[in-house]
Enzyme design. Structure first.
Site, PDB file in Angstrom:
ATOM      1  N   ARG A  17       0.863  -1.171   0.000  1.00 25.92           N
ATOM      2  CA  ARG A  17       0.000   0.000   0.000  1.00 25.92           C
ATOM      3  C   ARG A  17       0.900   1.220   0.000  1.00 25.92           C
ATOM      4  O   ARG A  17       1.973   1.220   0.612  1.00 25.92           O
ATOM      5  CB  ARG A  17      -0.941   0.020   1.216  1.00 25.92           C
ATOM      6  CG  ARG A  17      -2.092  -0.970   1.139  1.00 25.92           C
ATOM      7  CD  ARG A  17      -3.085  -0.579   0.036  1.00 25.92           C
ATOM      8  NE  ARG A  17      -4.264  -1.445  -0.008  1.00 25.92           N
ATOM      9  CZ  ARG A  17      -4.377  -2.508  -0.772  1.00 25.92           C
ATOM     10  NH1 ARG A  17      -3.364  -2.893  -1.536  1.00 25.92           N
ATOM     11  NH2 ARG A  17      -5.495  -3.216  -0.783  1.00 25.92           N
ATOM     12  N   GLU A  70      -3.209   7.772  -3.430  1.00 27.56           N
ATOM     13  CA  GLU A  70      -3.881   7.158  -4.572  1.00 27.56           C
ATOM     14  C   GLU A  70      -5.357   7.549  -4.631  1.00 27.56           C
ATOM     15  O   GLU A  70      -6.025   7.569  -3.588  1.00 27.56           O
ATOM     16  CB  GLU A  70      -3.740   5.639  -4.396  1.00 27.56           C
ATOM     17  CG  GLU A  70      -3.994   4.805  -5.607  1.00 27.56           C
ATOM     18  CD  GLU A  70      -3.654   3.351  -5.334  1.00 27.56           C
ATOM     19  OE1 GLU A  70      -4.544   2.497  -5.547  1.00 27.56           O
ATOM     20  OE2 GLU A  70      -2.530   3.046  -4.895  1.00 27.56           O
ATOM     21  N   HIS A 102      -1.863   0.330  -9.864  1.00 31.64           N
ATOM     22  CA  HIS A 102      -2.485  -0.584  -8.896  1.00 31.64           C
ATOM     23  C   HIS A 102      -3.188  -1.734  -9.626  1.00 31.64           C
ATOM     24  O   HIS A 102      -4.404  -1.911  -9.531  1.00 31.64           O
ATOM     25  CB  HIS A 102      -3.474   0.167  -7.994  1.00 31.64           C
ATOM     26  CG  HIS A 102      -3.716  -0.547  -6.693  1.00 31.64           C
ATOM     27  ND1 HIS A 102      -4.009   0.115  -5.522  1.00 31.64           N
ATOM     28  CD2 HIS A 102      -3.709  -1.865  -6.364  1.00 31.64           C
ATOM     29  CE1 HIS A 102      -4.174  -0.768  -4.541  1.00 31.64           C
ATOM     30  NE2 HIS A 102      -3.996  -1.977  -5.042  1.00 31.64           N
TER      31      HIS A 102
END
Length: 348
Positions: A253, A284, A302
């Site tokens: 992450r 993000e 991602h």
């Protein structure tokens, strides 16, 4: 008849429409289904409007499911997270309201580990830069100027040390694949793996501290969940302490890395950190211009689990978890079942 039948059905919100139309149609036979878009994420306001009074919520990995969203439906029984990481779901609050949270671990391990290896190879061998160079038809210029042998000198994976932070299912799959390159595996985890698993991963060595793994890795790969403890686990000091010529890969992450410190370190020509490959970002989907401007970073949006087969399997698991909970059965991959039981026991 049809209206009454629909009125008796439970309602499921799927925040993003997926490719598996067959399973989606099966779901629609059992429940009232509210779909998101197949080409964009729901905005916060769209999510707030559509979640009202639903019984089940299948949420995309970047949907923020906090107390405000949860409180919009008194009927909510389950939040099925489409992804392994569930840091954007307020699990504690859901547990207090006896709402089950599930995720999709394990089924994406192979697919995500493939991307990790792809990123490692891409950044080490400068494949994206070479692709652009060749696509722009610049090869002829370099052959004519005589400098072709010096183009895109990269770093080999062979015989290098791969440090993995987060040695769960994904981390172990990456380690297994890295053995094909004769890489030495070291890892940092909440606890050591069994001797048997370490042996199967080329006698992987456990590092007891982050500092130890940072200082000894040619490639440092992040595959850990985002928690309070792992937020900015890789900060300015860790980046400064990295091995000379090292490369950082983050598939975990974004906030596991202090992004501003990463930019500063990668800009420094005297830094030990040579390059980075990122599939996740601190804010993000927003990526800073400073980060995007760097030539020594490989970016992907991602897409760790982004194969049709994997996403279909993940969706199937989400749907099956929803059905289990609606049938008052234990879901396949619960996140907070113990937490709910503890809360209920304390209230007795």
């Amino acid at each position: 008849m049809s209206d009454n039948s629909n009125a008796n059905k439970k309602t499921v919100l799927i925040t993003r429409t997926l490719e598996n139309k067959g399973l989606l149609n099966e779901l629609k036979e059992k429940f009232n289904v509210i779909e998101g878009s197949d080409d964009k994420y729901l905005t916060r306001e769209e999510l707030k409007e559509r979640v009202k009074n639903v019984h089940g919520l299948i949420a995309w990995h970047n949907d923020k499911i906090d107390s405000e969203i949860i409180d919009l439906s008194d009927n909510l029984e389950i939040i099925a997270n489409f992804g392994a990481g569930y840091n954007l779901i307020d699990v504690d609050y859901a547990s207090k309201k006896n709402i089950v949270v599930t995720n999709t671990p394990t089924v994406l391990n192979e697919t995500v580990s493939e991307l990790a290896m792809g990123l490692m190879l891409a950044v080490a061998r400068k494949i994206p830069q070479a692709h652009i160079f060749t696509k722009e038809n610049k090869m002829i210029e370099t052959y004519q100027s005589g400098v072709h042998p010096n183009l895109f000198h990269g770093t080999s994976l062979f015989n290098k040390t791969l440090g993995i932070i987060g040695m769960g299912g994904i981390g172990q799959k990456i380690a297994a694949k890295a053995l094909a390159f004769n890489m030495k595996i070291i890892y940092y985890n909440r606890k050591p793996l069994s001797d048997e698993i370490e042996s199967s991963l080329g006698n992987a060595k456990y590092c007891s501290t982050v500092d130890e793994i940072v200082k000894n890795s040619d490639f440092l790969l992040l595959a850990c969940p985002l928690t309070a403890e792992t937020h900015h686990l890789i900060d300015k000091q860790q980046l400064l302490d990295m091995k000379k010529g090292s490369i950082l890969i983050n598939i975990a992450r974004g906030p596991v890395v202090n992004e501003s410190a990463l930019v500063e370190t990668l800009r420094d020509e005297n830094s030990n950190l040579q390059a980075a490959a990122l599939d996740v970002y601190e804010n993000e989907p927003v990526i800073s211009e400073e980060l995007l401007s760097l030539d020594n970073v490989v970016f992907t949006p991602h897409i760790g689990s982004a194969t049709s087969a994997c996403r279909s399997t993940m969706f199937t698991l989400c749907v099956n978890n929803v059905i289990k909970v609606f049938n008052q059965e234990i879901p396949i991959t619960p996140v907070n079942f113990d937490q709910i039981n503890n809360n209920n026991n304390n209230n007795d």
